[in-house]
Design a protein around this motif. Structure first.
Motif, mmCIF file in Angstrom:
data_model
loop_
_atom_site.group_PDB
_atom_site.id
_atom_site.type_symbol
_atom_site.label_atom_id
_atom_site.label_comp_id
_atom_site.label_asym_id
_atom_site.label_seq_id
_atom_site.Cartn_x
_atom_site.Cartn_y
_atom_site.Cartn_z
ATOM 1 N N TRP A 233 0.823 -1.317 -0.008
ATOM 2 C CA TRP A 233 -0.025 -0.047 -0.020
ATOM 3 C C TRP A 233 0.798 1.392 -0.035
ATOM 4 O O TRP A 233 0.401 2.309 -0.657
ATOM 5 N N VAL A 236 1.718 2.002 -3.509
ATOM 6 C CA VAL A 236 0.351 2.629 -4.173
ATOM 7 C C VAL A 236 0.612 4.006 -3.947
ATOM 8 O O VAL A 236 0.139 4.748 -5.038
ATOM 9 N N THR A 298 -5.007 5.461 1.622
ATOM 10 C CA THR A 298 -5.173 4.309 0.459
ATOM 11 C C THR A 298 -5.623 3.169 0.594
ATOM 12 O O THR A 298 -6.351 2.624 0.189
ATOM 13 N N ILE A 332 -2.969 5.070 -10.722
ATOM 14 C CA ILE A 332 -3.633 4.269 -9.616
ATOM 15 C C ILE A 332 -5.112 3.963 -9.953
ATOM 16 O O ILE A 332 -5.637 5.038 -10.397
ATOM 17 N N THR A 337 -4.457 -2.189 -9.485
ATOM 18 C CA THR A 337 -4.138 -2.378 -8.344
ATOM 19 C C THR A 337 -4.523 -3.973 -8.255
ATOM 20 O O THR A 337 -3.780 -4.787 -7.459
ATOM 21 N N LYS A 340 -1.980 -6.110 -9.676
ATOM 22 C CA LYS A 340 -0.839 -6.213 -8.962
ATOM 23 C C LYS A 340 -0.782 -7.314 -7.851
ATOM 24 O O LYS A 340 -0.049 -8.003 -7.371
#
Length: 351
Positions: A233, A236, A298, A332, A337, A340
């Motif tokens: 995180w 990201v 996030t 993003i 996400t 990944k």
């Protein structure tokens, strides 16, 4: 039970013109800068029928970005204190909405209407009819097919139309949708076998055109496994500009703040969009910021979408519209996400 009809393309503008006599007509229109946005339709022939699916979300017509709630005149300015309800009672038809946004409305309804009923959202919702269009050509960023939120819907819509070339296959599911069709019944005919066959071909063709197919349930299970470290995180969040574009464009984000503005002789209460991605969103008394670090915000946003929404509302906080992919300058978005996280899961020992 759904009612199904065929509408000749030449009759669409006349039908919309008749609807507009009793309701404000909203549709995808070319803005001054050649952007296509939902706004009030003045000239029906200028509706952008072949626009992309990634328009700004029509949720703003139910949950506006700037919403005056009430106005209070002070006793000093008039003989007595007066509170004026500013709720919007306008009757509307919103044309050209995509299936993913209709799916998003079902969750917004749960959020705003179940338990405590938000009176402002409720007033707009009951006065709005949505006419959705099946996506014959999904955008490259779309992945609604993996979430079963599009490109077409089996139910849960007011009116859904499918472009069959020279005609529209039209389905009415809600009572208000059926009334809008029945009131102009002479424009419509009942579908024949060939119409059903052409509709099915459109569905098959649309499904085959998707570039992305993402299973968010698998991603949810990866997160629930507890094996994803905060390092992920952090990586990201380092690309986040804190612009709020992802949440403002998302058809499912519901965060707001309420402020009172003082004017000469009156006070106005206003509701504004806000976002949990901003550091000041959870500011407490004394200025304490529980989520000052971007990595916490996030992580919370993705947990909200993938964990909290399914547990409380019964569905993911994402309908696969792909708007966050287009909007985010830091690249993003939910799709990347998720990809990944999946790649981490298949690397043995690296979680």
């Amino acid at each position: 039970m759904k009612e199904e009809f065929i509408l000749n393309k030449n009759h669409l503008s006349y039908w919309l013109r008749q609807i507009r006599k009793n309701r404000e007509l909203i549709g995808p229109m070319i803005n001054g800068g050649n952007d296509i946005v939902f706004k009030s339709v003045e000239k029906i022939h200028e509706i952008a029928l072949n626009c992309t699916a990634s328009l700004p979300s029509p949720k703003e017509f139910l949950f506006p970005q700037y919403e005056p709630m009430l106005k209070m005149h002070h006793p000093s300015s008039i003989n007595r204190q007066e509170i004026i309800d500013l709720s919007d009672k306008t009757k509307r038809v919103i044309f050209g909405v995509r299936s993913c946004d209709i799916s998003a409305l079902a969750l917004l309804d749960k959020f705003y209407l179940e338990g405590y009923k938000d009176p402002y959202y409720s007033e707009r919702r009951k006065n709005t009819i949505f006419i959705s269009i099946v996506c014959n050509n999904p955008d490259p960023t779309c992945f609604c097919i993996g979430l079963k939120t599009g490109p077409y819907l089996e139910n849960g819509f007011d009116i859904q139309i499918t472009d069959l070339g020279d005609r529209y296959f039209l389905q009415a599911d809600s009572q208000e949708g059926k009334k809008a069709v029945r009131s102009m019944s002479f424009l419509f005919s009942r579908p024949k076998k060939a119409d059903y066959e052409d509709q099915y071909e459109v569905f098959l063709s649309s499904k085959a055109r998707f570039h992305k197919r993402i299973n968010l349930e698998g991603i949810r299970q990866i997160i629930l496994s507890g094996k994803i470290r905060d390092d992920f995180w952090q990586h990201v969040s380092e690309r986040c500009f804190e612009c709020g574009g992802c949440v403002y464009e998302c058809p499912l984000c519901t965060c707001f703040t309420v402020i009172d503005r003082q004017y000469s002789g009156s006070t106005e209460r206003i509701r504004l969009w806000d976002t949990c991605m901003f550091k000041g969103f959870t500011r407490m008394t004394g200025g304490v910021l529980p989520n000052e670090k971007m990595v916490k915000r996030t992580k919370r946003w993705y947990y909200h979408k993938l964990i909290y929404y399914p547990e409380t509302l019964g569905s993911f906080g994402c309908v696969g519209c792909g708007r966050c992919t287009i909007t985010c300058p830091g690249k993003i978005d939910m799709a990347s996400t998720a990809a990944k996280l999946k790649s981490l899961a298949i690397i043995d020992g690296e979680l």
